[in-house]
Scaffold this motif. Sequence first.
Motif, mmCIF file in Angstrom:
data_model
loop_
_atom_site.group_PDB
_atom_site.id
_atom_site.type_symbol
_atom_site.label_atom_id
_atom_site.label_comp_id
_atom_site.label_asym_id
_atom_site.label_seq_id
_atom_site.Cartn_x
_atom_site.Cartn_y
_atom_site.Cartn_z
ATOM 1 N N LEU A 69 -22.599 23.424 22.257
ATOM 2 C CA LEU A 69 -22.060 22.521 21.241
ATOM 3 C C LEU A 69 -23.139 22.139 20.233
ATOM 4 O O LEU A 69 -22.901 22.127 19.013
ATOM 5 N N VAL A 70 -24.325 21.829 20.724
ATOM 6 C CA VAL A 70 -25.437 21.492 19.824
ATOM 7 C C VAL A 70 -25.828 22.704 18.985
ATOM 8 O O VAL A 70 -26.111 22.582 17.781
ATOM 9 N N LEU A 71 -25.820 23.884 19.589
ATOM 10 C CA LEU A 71 -26.125 25.104 18.834
ATOM 11 C C LEU A 71 -25.100 25.359 17.734
ATOM 12 O O LEU A 71 -25.455 25.712 16.601
ATOM 13 N N LEU A 72 -23.833 25.183 18.058
ATOM 14 C CA LEU A 72 -22.785 25.417 17.069
ATOM 15 C C LEU A 72 -22.908 24.438 15.906
ATOM 16 O O LEU A 72 -22.796 24.814 14.736
ATOM 17 N N THR A 73 -23.142 23.170 16.217
ATOM 18 C CA THR A 73 -23.330 22.171 15.159
ATOM 19 C C THR A 73 -24.561 22.504 14.324
ATOM 20 O O THR A 73 -24.577 22.286 13.103
ATOM 21 N N SER A 74 -25.587 23.056 14.960
ATOM 22 C CA SER A 74 -26.816 23.420 14.251
ATOM 23 C C SER A 74 -26.570 24.514 13.216
ATOM 24 O O SER A 74 -27.308 24.633 12.235
ATOM 25 N N ARG A 75 -25.541 25.323 13.433
ATOM 26 C CA ARG A 75 -25.247 26.401 12.490
ATOM 27 C C ARG A 75 -24.689 25.871 11.177
ATOM 28 O O ARG A 75 -24.669 26.582 10.169
ATOM 29 N N PHE A 76 -24.243 24.623 11.195
ATOM 30 C CA PHE A 76 -23.754 23.983 9.975
ATOM 31 C C PHE A 76 -24.711 22.866 9.559
ATOM 32 O O PHE A 76 -24.294 21.853 8.996
ATOM 33 N N SER A 77 -25.982 23.079 9.838
ATOM 34 C CA SER A 77 -27.018 22.093 9.534
ATOM 35 C C SER A 77 -28.207 22.787 8.880
ATOM 36 O O SER A 77 -28.371 24.003 8.984
ATOM 37 N N TYR A 78 -29.042 22.001 8.245
ATOM 38 C CA TYR A 78 -30.227 22.549 7.585
ATOM 39 C C TYR A 78 -31.307 22.893 8.610
ATOM 40 O O TYR A 78 -31.485 22.199 9.618
ATOM 41 N N ASN A 79 -32.017 23.957 8.320
ATOM 42 C CA ASN A 79 -33.161 24.377 9.112
ATOM 43 C C ASN A 79 -34.397 23.675 8.551
ATOM 44 O O ASN A 79 -34.762 23.879 7.397
ATOM 45 N N LEU A 80 -35.019 22.821 9.362
ATOM 46 C CA LEU A 80 -36.205 22.092 8.923
ATOM 47 C C LEU A 80 -37.450 22.919 9.217
ATOM 48 O O LEU A 80 -37.663 23.357 10.350
ATOM 49 N N LYS A 81 -38.264 23.131 8.187
ATOM 50 C CA LYS A 81 -39.513 23.876 8.318
ATOM 51 C C LYS A 81 -40.648 23.072 7.712
ATOM 52 O O LYS A 81 -40.443 22.307 6.759
ATOM 53 N N ALA A 82 -41.841 23.257 8.248
ATOM 54 C CA ALA A 82 -43.015 22.679 7.617
ATOM 55 C C ALA A 82 -43.263 23.405 6.299
ATOM 56 O O ALA A 82 -43.078 24.620 6.204
#
Length: 610
Positions: free
Chosen positions: A275-288
């Motif tokens: 569930l967390v992975l699926l939600t992450s697919r509709f979220s921004y990828n945070l990078k340094a």
Amino acid sequence: MATGGILIETRAVLTGVGAPCVRRCYAGVSGKPKSVTHSCRTFTASAQACLPKAPQLAQPTSTWNPIRGKVRSSYGVTRVPKDSFSKRIAHKLSLPRFKARSGDVRILQTPAAFYDEVRAIIGRAEERIYFSSLYIGKGETELIDCIRQALRKKPYLKVLLLADALRSTREGPLTEANGKINGSGASLLAALVRDFPHQVDVRLYRTPGLPVWLEKVIGKRLVEGAGLQHMKIYGGDDEVIISGANLSNDYFTNRQDRYVHVQRHRLLSNYLHSLVLLTSRFSYNLKASAAASSSLTHHAPYDLHWDDGSDLLLSEDEDGNVTEEASLSIAPKKSKEYAFAETAGVALREFTDRWRIHTEAAKKRRAQDERADDEVDTFIVPVIQMGPMAIRQETDAMPLLFEAIEQQEAPIQETLPAAVKKGRLPAPRATIDFTSGYFSLYPLYKSLILKAPTSIRTRIITAAPISNGFFGSKGISRHLPPAYTWLESKFWDAVKREGKKKSIEIREWERDGWTYHSKGVWHTSSTQSAPTLTLIGSSNFGSRSALRDLECTLLIETAPSSSLSRSLKKEIDALREHATVPVNTELFRREDRKVHWGVKLATELIKGRL
């Protein structure tokens, strides 16, 4: 303890068990078992504390049964009824339903216990850590160092952290002046990604359809009312904590919440990780940021990238396992950065159907093992509420729960003896305990409570104004405690109009130096003395939770004689111990409860965002 700590491994041979039992606990920098006090928190690092305790026999519970006129014992009632609440709700809504043992489900009572167990999960994890929270406090360097140490020791360990983009970036870009760092939750996590790029994923969710210009015009704090990532899931390997608490200092010290720790349950852990992975697919990828230096240990400048989840380190496979190679959780089509609600809704419904099939297959496998099935006395139904994606499992489940409770109690009321019907003996009543730190009940839930028959007693706990987390805050948020007081007074007026003062009780929680953030539901039938069902998770049961935020709640049902039922009773009794302020008409006449007309007007305008 800013950077230190090692794992102490202890071994003990249990009586009658040939293989040694291995337990791990987190110890101090020196590696010696001790109690360490740090940042106003104390945790026990004793290896002895990690040794398995002697098994405790279930104690019988009993209750006076007015119908039979004698004490009815629940000892030996070791199973959930076949036509149980959890089964009926899961069946009607086509939700997955997980079997469990009550001994593997622990109710944590205090913020300190929550903090200790989160750290312990990090220390024990060998394969994965997945955390979902509204935010991680910008000062939680100690917790992040705990994750850092685990990553250094275990190069195959993968970490996924999901938080809300608006809340995590509220402070703005990272700045440093005169030796003072102005960081944020995002900059704290960016440094972790910088140092472990092949082991750590950090994703920040931003509610769909929210224009960037609105954030710039009214500010991030106000625009957060449009919707947030609000799920509180803290998992590692085969264990997980579901809570309403975030990861910051007050939630570890003096902000009361609820916490359930499910252990030794890989299937449920896979579900929540997926569930967390699926939600992450509709979220921004945070990078340094590319120019980020390593001069600051705990903070780094950051960038947010939209990648559809294609760069995630792990994914769910067709069997419900989480691996590096699988790609099942990828959205069926490319999602747009600001308009992904429909795509996400389709993916979430497919996810729910897929996991319903997984749990049914697991049920068939367990049916072949009679001994394993005999040990099952608890069922868990995850309930997701994501209004922006039209996922409404919680708001669909709540009416079914009230309906099932009424149907259970109706035959009891019909067979009451004459002495009870004439009022000479008290009638048995089911009890629904209901709590939320923010009194802004969703209209549907208000109606269910007000329309419930008098055979069901509802007891509500909410925060007193002084125990509200926004009490004494700066800016516009200082008006939130009186806004909730206004909504509470309106509900009390409705209770009086419906003539339900004898069956609906409201009390305010107040404890010196503490704030109240608990939320949940407990159900105790009229023939039992302890709850056998609870709803626990992130939902505040308000309009915002129902319509705008991302929420995850567990519906947990257990047998009357289980250790979990006793733990639930202990939990609600502990909360009620500090719910000492009765709500009545006189309370709202007090000078300190007078609400300014401007606050009343504003509350009516924005109550759907509270």
